[in-house]
Design a protein around this motif. Structure first.
Motif, PDB file in Angstrom:
ATOM      1  N   TRP A 379       0.827  -1.212   0.000  1.00 50.75           N
ATOM      2  CA  TRP A 379       0.000   0.000   0.000  1.00 50.75           C
ATOM      3  C   TRP A 379       0.863   1.265   0.000  1.00 50.75           C
ATOM      4  CZ3 TRP A 379      -1.060   2.901   4.840  1.00 50.75           C
ATOM      5  CH2 TRP A 379      -1.969   3.946   4.654  1.00 50.75           C
ATOM      6  N   LEU A 380       1.864   1.283   0.859  1.00 52.22           N
ATOM      7  CA  LEU A 380       2.756   2.440   0.934  1.00 52.22           C
ATOM      8  C   LEU A 380       3.639   2.545  -0.304  1.00 52.22           C
ATOM      9  CD1 LEU A 380       3.809   2.237   4.697  1.00 52.22           C
ATOM     10  CD2 LEU A 380       2.366   3.980   3.622  1.00 52.22           C
ATOM     11  N   GLU A 381       4.043   1.407  -0.833  1.00 47.05           N
ATOM     12  CA  GLU A 381       4.873   1.399  -2.039  1.00 47.05           C
ATOM     13  C   GLU A 381       4.112   2.010  -3.215  1.00 47.05           C
ATOM     14  OE1 GLU A 381       7.623  -1.842  -4.525  1.00 47.05           O
ATOM     15  OE2 GLU A 381       6.222  -2.506  -2.970  1.00 47.05           O
ATOM     16  N   ILE A 382       2.853   1.639  -3.370  1.00 51.51           N
ATOM     17  CA  ILE A 382       2.035   2.207  -4.443  1.00 51.51           C
ATOM     18  C   ILE A 382       1.920   3.720  -4.274  1.00 51.51           C
ATOM     19  CG2 ILE A 382      -0.311   2.311  -5.401  1.00 51.51           C
ATOM     20  CD1 ILE A 382      -0.556  -0.691  -4.698  1.00 51.51           C
ATOM     21  N   TYR A 383       1.684   4.155  -3.041  1.00 56.13           N
ATOM     22  CA  TYR A 383       1.537   5.598  -2.790  1.00 56.13           C
ATOM     23  C   TYR A 383       2.825   6.351  -3.091  1.00 56.13           C
ATOM     24  CZ  TYR A 383       1.141   9.995  -0.270  1.00 56.13           C
ATOM     25  OH  TYR A 383       1.165  11.326   0.059  1.00 56.13           O
ATOM     26  N   HIS A 384       3.946   5.865  -2.592  1.00 59.02           N
ATOM     27  CA  HIS A 384       5.202   6.596  -2.752  1.00 59.02           C
ATOM     28  C   HIS A 384       5.707   6.586  -4.193  1.00 59.02           C
ATOM     29  CE1 HIS A 384       5.572   7.503   1.430  1.00 59.02           C
ATOM     30  NE2 HIS A 384       5.659   6.240   1.811  1.00 59.02           N
TER      31      HIS A 384
END
Length: 433
Positions: A379-384
């Motif tokens: 989830w964080l990887e997609i956002y960043h």
């Protein structure tokens, strides 16, 4: 320094994604001013038809004098004229049958309605059963103040269907497990169209579920907060996704036939109308003791009289509402087609939806590990890497890992292509790694 409830509330975030959402909102995408900006697609807001509704509201406030009652106290359950206007709206556009205004009570938003209903019909420590996956914040709404436990009912995990197949044996099993754990199965909460899957419950299933609940003295509550956020499944580009679809039938119509004290209905204007900031939620029930209890306990949850007056004028204009919902369905369907078209191009599975503001999609192939930690990392990887902020998986209650929710009505349609382009680059990079 705090009560036990206060201590618990201070340590539990309302949503795990709020802090990063606020960060994203400070860095929104703009094609010229901020082309590298973000696309917050995690909060269930509907921005598709606000311009149209705002124009009508401005006309109301411009062309009408404010009534005298607006500046005074009124019925805590809602001003009589507002309840009458809402009953007319529900009867025409959702229930398709007459609605008695006396069966409606209002409070400040959907959260307040859920909380109020929970502490009025359930004792602390009793249990609400909710089919999974479902709205994560139900847990806090029923639990923080009412003290009601959440039981995630695991339905068959076939995410290729747009309608639920519901087996009553699941309820029998849940009842046994809850009672063996020393609690009471007090409430069953269904959402139709569902959050996050967009599925609906068939009329035949709603009827048999209602009969089971009445027989077992369990309160059945159907949340139709997305009741008019329905896709146009007759659209030529959508028809192939639905095999012999049944018609959506509001639970309000079924309630009118049974008139049972165990059957209830929730609604809010935040999603179909896109006015979450107006804070208008309602309970509809033929249990008049519950309505009276709601009135007696609900003064601190009341809606501003000014808000009630403005919205009653909008609700009384059925010609405008017919036009509004026709346009909204068209734009919602277009947003859904645009987003799912991008997923098809990338060969990413998603749950065919009948309504709501969401697409529920399977990104499990990109998980490094099938765990909550793995889901949060992705989830964080997609956002960043893309600027796209999806809803995190935590709290939906389902057993399958790697399914994420995207709110397709939270960004402007012109931005969808840019967001999907970024997602395509992310997917290609992951697959080529």
């Amino acid at each position: 320094m705090l009560s036990q409830i206060g201590k618990s509330a201070s340590k539990k975030a309302m949503r795990v994604d709020l802090e990063i959402y606020y960060e994203a909102m400070e860095n929104l995408y703009h094609p010229e001013d901020n082309p590298e900006g973000t696309f917050p697609m995690n909060i269930a807001e509907n921005h598709l038809c606000w311009d149209q509704l705002r124009e009508r509201i401005q006309q109301v406030t411009r062309d009408n004098d404010i009534p005298e009652w607006v500046a005074s106290y009124t019925d805590p359950a809602g001003a009589p004229s507002f309840r009458k206007a809402t009953a007319g709206f529900l009867g025409k556009f959702l229930f398709h049958c007459p609605v008695d205004p006396e069966t409606i009570a209002f409070s400040g938003g959907a959260t307040s309605v859920i909380e109020m209903t929970s502490f009025l019909i359930a004792e602390p420590g009793e249990t609400a059963v909710i089919p999974a996956p479902s709205y994560p914040v139900y847990t806090g709404d029923i639990g923080t103040l009412p003290g009601v436990k959440r039981y995630d009912l695991q339905l068959p995990g076939d995410f290729s269907k747009s309608e639920y197949d519901f087996d009553l044996e699941l309820l029998d099993r849940a009842k046994t497990e809850i009672e063996q754990a020393g609690s009471t199965f007090r409430m069953l909460i269904l959402t139709s169209p569902d959050n996050p899957t967009g599925r609906i419950y068939r009329e035949s299933d709603l009827r048999k579920i209602a009969e089971w609940c009445m027989d077992n003295e369990v309160h059945l509550i159907v949340n139709e907060i997305y009741g008019l956020s329905q896709l146009d499944i007759t659209h030529p580009d959508l028809q192939s996704e639905y095999e012999q679809p049944t018609q959506f039938v509001s639970f309000g119509k079924i309630m009118e036939e049974f008139k049972s004290p165990f059957l209830h209905f929730w609604y809010s204007f935040s999603k179909d109308f896109g006015v979450s900031g107006f804070r208008i939620g309602l309970l509809h029930s033929h249990n008049m003791d519950l309505i009276q209890a709601y009135r007696n306990a609900g003064l601190g949850h009341s809606i501003s009289n000014y808000t009630q007056w403005v919205m009653q004028e909008v609700l009384n204009d059925h010609t405008f509402l017919s036009s509004y919902f026709k346009d909204f369905q068209k734009l919602l369907t277009e947003a859904y087609l645009a987003f799912t078209g991008g997923l098809k191009k990338l060969e990413i599975q998603y749950n065919p939806s009948r309504g709501s503001l969401f697409v529920w999609m399977d990104l499990s192939e990109f998980l490094e590990e099938k765990s909550e930690a793995g889901e949060e990392k992705l989830w964080l990887e997609i956002y960043h890497q893309t600027g796209i902020l999806l809803t995190p998986t935590q709290g939906f209650g389902h057993s399958q890992k790697g399914w994420y929710r995207a709110v397709i009505t939270s960004i402007h349609p012109s931005e969808m292509e840019v967001a999907l382009g970024r997602m395509e680059k992310f997917v290609q990079k992951k697959r080529n790694a």
